[in-house]
Scaffold this active site. Structure first.
Site, PDB file in Angstrom:
ATOM      1  N   PHE A 197      11.431  -9.215  -9.445  1.00 51.29           N
ATOM      2  CA  PHE A 197      11.229 -10.271  -8.449  1.00 51.29           C
ATOM      3  C   PHE A 197       9.774 -10.177  -7.950  1.00 51.29           C
ATOM      4  CE2 PHE A 197      15.553  -8.597  -8.248  1.00 51.29           C
ATOM      5  CZ  PHE A 197      16.331  -9.726  -8.492  1.00 51.29           C
ATOM      6  N   CYS A 234      15.919  -8.347   2.242  1.00 47.73           N
ATOM      7  CA  CYS A 234      15.341  -9.197   3.292  1.00 47.73           C
ATOM      8  C   CYS A 234      16.400 -10.073   3.958  1.00 47.73           C
ATOM      9  CB  CYS A 234      14.198 -10.044   2.738  1.00 47.73           C
ATOM     10  SG  CYS A 234      14.720 -11.183   1.468  1.00 47.73           S
ATOM     11  N   ASN A 250      15.035 -14.433 -15.664  1.00 47.02           N
ATOM     12  CA  ASN A 250      15.985 -14.048 -14.635  1.00 47.02           C
ATOM     13  C   ASN A 250      16.173 -12.523 -14.715  1.00 47.02           C
ATOM     14  OD1 ASN A 250      18.548 -13.358 -13.462  1.00 47.02           O
ATOM     15  ND2 ASN A 250      18.999 -15.549 -13.446  1.00 47.02           N
ATOM     16  N   ASP A 299       9.767 -12.318 -12.899  1.00 40.73           N
ATOM     17  CA  ASP A 299      10.160 -13.313 -11.899  1.00 40.73           C
ATOM     18  C   ASP A 299      10.642 -14.547 -12.650  1.00 40.73           C
ATOM     19  OD1 ASP A 299       9.359 -13.703  -8.641  1.00 40.73           O
ATOM     20  OD2 ASP A 299       9.876 -15.525  -9.755  1.00 40.73           O
ATOM     21  N   ASP A 343      12.621  -6.232  -5.217  1.00 46.37           N
ATOM     22  CA  ASP A 343      12.352  -7.016  -3.995  1.00 46.37           C
ATOM     23  C   ASP A 343      12.944  -8.419  -4.147  1.00 46.37           C
ATOM     24  OD1 ASP A 343      11.366  -7.862  -1.545  1.00 46.37           O
ATOM     25  OD2 ASP A 343       9.367  -8.313  -2.322  1.00 46.37           O
ATOM     26  N   ARG A 356       0.827  -1.201   0.000  1.00 43.57           N
ATOM     27  CA  ARG A 356       0.000   0.000   0.000  1.00 43.57           C
ATOM     28  C   ARG A 356       0.870   1.263   0.000  1.00 43.57           C
ATOM     29  NH1 ARG A 356      -3.999   0.661   4.731  1.00 43.57           N
ATOM     30  NH2 ARG A 356      -2.159   1.265   5.874  1.00 43.57           N
TER      31      ARG A 356
END
Ligand code: SAH
Length: 401
Positions: free
Chosen positions: A229, A344, A279, A251, A304, A211
């Site tokens: 991604f 991440c 890729n 992706d 991401d 959001r």
């Protein structure tokens, strides 16, 4: 109360536990007063015999005790009822509108070794420590009483189970489930494949960021958006709904891309979204051939990627990967465009991540203005005294020039 086997710690090893970190490593232990079975409750004391609390023991793990409480508690149905209820109350407070979210996030909820995700009316559990695995039946009872779910599924296929001396185990523990579960994020429909999908099904930790990024793109009137991604298109679909007219999601997973295309249709956004199974590194190379001047054409790029690191040793390689995608994204972005980027990996901290972005910006000769900072959604709470609970960080930048 029955007497519990006691784990005595070496001098100097108690401070971290007193501060709230729940892991007692093999190397911190002086001795056990009685033998303890794997999965059993033990009490932990410092070398002066002061009680530090109780936890679950496993001789096969590097983490030999996972602390549960700083005092004597019975690890019974009432214990799980109370802990899971507290975790749920926290989500209801901080994510009041969400219908799918992580209910229990292990250490973040003082239940090391247990993850529970709610996908609408279905629950998924993961028990990554022996003591939790042994108490699965109690946990399932507790969850049934609290949620009355349509089904409870076990996703215990993670490779790290072998480090705990446990085998893989998947399946429906209660109720019935066939096919993927339709999941709603702010009115958009997604699909959680709870039997074999990524993580336990979806990337719940990005829920609020979808959001926030979409709002930013709407404010900047971004039309041409590249979502790298993309998995099922979490960012793509939110961006399209917020006004982007030409969204490309990339992706490498054919399966994820097939779902993304189906979801774009189901959400009435198919005309605005295209997905490609490629890729990302290869895609960037063909979009930016060497020795050719490419005109920047994107209003926004979202990055991401998965965690490129499994351990500290692979951090330098990961940083090269992060730098490459940032450099290429910055070459494709128009002046005034937006870069939303996430990392991440727990092993790459926020400062290191920012350094990589700045180094890519330098090489691309671009100047960035930071317009937002992101973290994991509040159903993955961060406990500062347990650094491992923090892993997702992200920034949005506008390209100044
Ligand atoms: N943005 C997504 C989550 C991304 S997770 C969401 O919010 O749902 C990382 C994704 O990157 C996975 O779907 C994985 O299939 C994909 N992936 C991993 N390495 C890749 C690569 N080199 N190129 C393209 N996709 C990749």
């Amino acid at each position: 109360m029955e007497t519990l086997p006691t784990v005595l710690l070496k001098p100097g090893e108690a401070d971290r536990i007193v501060a709230g970190h729940p892991w007692v490593y093999h190397s911190s232990i002086l001795r056990l007063t009685h033998p303890a079975g794997d999965g059993a409750v033990v009490q932990v004391k410092d070398h002066r015999q002061r009680l530090l609390g109780v936890g679950l023991y496993n001789s096969k793990s590097k983490i030999q005790v996972r602390m549960l409480a700083p005092e004597r508690v019975n690890v019974d149905r009432a214990f799980f009822d109370e802990r899971i209820r507290a975790a749920l109350d926290f989500r209801r407070k901080h994510l009041p509108e969400a219908t799918s979210f992580r209910v229990v996030n292990a250490e973040s909820d003082f239940l090391s070794g247990l993850i529970v995700d709610k996908y609408e009316d279905v629950l998924v559990i993961q028990t990554s420590a022996r003591g939790m695995d042994d108490r699965k039946a109690l946990i399932v009872e507790s969850l049934q009483a609290l949620f009355s779910p349509r089904a409870i599924v076990e996703r215990n296929d993670a490779a790290f189970r072998k480090f705990e001396g446990m085998t893989e185990s998947n399946g429906v523990l209660a109720g019935e489930l066939s096919g993927p579960v339709p999941v709603r994020f702010e009115g958009l429909i997604f699909e959680a494949d709870l039997k074999s999908g990524h993580k336990t099904g979806l990337y719940l930790d990005q829920q609020l960021n979808y959001r926030m990024v979409a709002d930013l793109l709407a404010r900047s009137k971004a039309r041409d958006v590249l979502d790298c991604f993309c998995f099922q298109g979490g960012f793509s679909l939110h961006a399209a709904r917020a006004g982007a007219t030409q969204v490309l999601g990339i992706d490498q997973s054919e399966e994820a891309v097939a779902v993304a295309r189906r979801l774009a249709k189901a959400n009435g956004l198919a005309e605005r979204c295209t997905f490609e199974a490629t890729n990302v590194f290869d895609w960037f190379k063909s979009a930016l051939p060497p020795n050719e001047r490419v005109l920047p054409r994107c209003d926004a790029v979202i990055l991401d990627p998965p965690s490129f690191t499994r351990n500290r040793a692979s951090v330098p390689d990961a940083l090269r990967g992060y730098k490459e995608i940032h450099l290429r994204a910055l070459k494709l972005l128009r002046t005034g465009g937006t870069l939303a980027t996430f990392c991440c990996s727990h092993h790459v901290d926020a400062t290191t991540f920012m350094d990589v972005i700045l180094s890519a910006a330098y090489d691309a000769r671009r100047v960035l203005r930071r317009v937002a900072q992101f973290g994991q959604s509040p159903d993955h709470p961060v406990i500062p005294s347990i650094p491992e609970t923090e892993y997702l960080k992200g920034y949005a930048f506008e390209v100044v020039r």
